[in-house]
Write an enzyme that holds these catalytic residues in place. Structure first.
Site, PDB file in Angstrom:
ATOM      1  N   CYS A 183       0.757  -1.381   0.141  1.00 29.48           N
ATOM      2  CA  CYS A 183       0.073   0.099   0.123  1.00 29.48           C
ATOM      3  C   CYS A 183       0.941   1.325   0.127  1.00 29.48           C
ATOM      4  O   CYS A 183       1.926   1.384   0.472  1.00 29.48           O
ATOM      5  CB  CYS A 183      -0.817   0.305   1.300  1.00 29.48           C
ATOM      6  SG  CYS A 183      -2.252  -0.932   1.251  1.00 29.48           S
ATOM      7  N   ASP A 243     -11.697  -6.608  21.823  1.00 30.69           N
ATOM      8  CA  ASP A 243     -10.689  -6.471  22.917  1.00 30.69           C
ATOM      9  C   ASP A 243     -11.226  -5.934  24.229  1.00 30.69           C
ATOM     10  O   ASP A 243     -10.914  -6.552  25.149  1.00 30.69           O
ATOM     11  CB  ASP A 243      -9.477  -5.698  22.479  1.00 30.69           C
ATOM     12  CG  ASP A 243      -8.479  -5.426  23.534  1.00 30.69           C
ATOM     13  OD1 ASP A 243      -8.139  -6.503  23.903  1.00 30.69           O
ATOM     14  OD2 ASP A 243      -8.066  -4.372  23.828  1.00 30.69           O
TER      15      ASP A 243
END
Length: 174
Positions: free
Chosen positions: A75, A127
């Site tokens: 990227c 999380d």
């Protein structure tokens, strides 16, 4: 269709965008996290032990999207003009849908940033809530639409991979 991140010998390369024109580009990606009732209610009521789950997940998604070029090897670092993370809750399905809209003005697309934003936002929800439910499932992460660039517009129209509408199916690297 030819893959653009490989040279003629099959070695990984970064696509050369130096000669491409700058254009306005937008990408929208979304995904979902399936949770149990306890997690859903903790998120909705703001009682999760780690704090404002969706607020933190929004910040994490934005931060990650801005760093996509550091996470995905091929990227390009691009000037991110705008990133928006939005959540929608479905109490019947016990799901939270995340949408990331990313915008830039540049030589290459911003789809990977939108996908990264959604992925990290949903991972952050996991999380922050894993103490309540380790069986949460992150699903259906996909590109909804993109505009700008040489390949034109893309809009996902169906539920299956490969179902889409595109103005111009030019496959040159974005």
């Amino acid at each position: 269709m030819e893959l653009t991140h490989f040279d003629k010998d099959g070695k990984a390369i970064m696509v050369d965008v130096t000669q491409k024109d700058d254009t306005d580009r937008t990408a929208v990606a979304e995904g979902k996290i399936k949770v149990n009732r306890q997690v859903y209610e903790a998120i909705e009521k703001g009682t999760a032990a780690k704090g404002d789950v969706l607020g933190v997940a929004t910040t994490a998604g934005i931060m990650a999207a801005k760093r996509t070029w550091e996470l995905i090897p091929m990227c390009h670092p691009i000037p991110v003009g705008s990133l928006k993370i939005h959540f929608e809750s479905d109490s019947d399905a016990l799901e939270i849908k995340c949408t990331c809209t990313a915008k830039t003005y540049g030589k290459t697309g911003i789809e990977m940033e939108a996908l990264t934003g959604v992925s990290v936002a949903l991972l952050t929800v996991y999380d922050m809530c894993k103490a309540l439910d380790k069986s949460m499932e992150i699903t259906d992460i996909h590109l909804v639409s993109k505009t700008g660039g040489k390949s034109g517009e893309y809009h996902k129209t169906g539920g299956k991979s490969g179902e889409y509408r595109m103005a111009d199916k030019n496959t040159e690297g974005e």
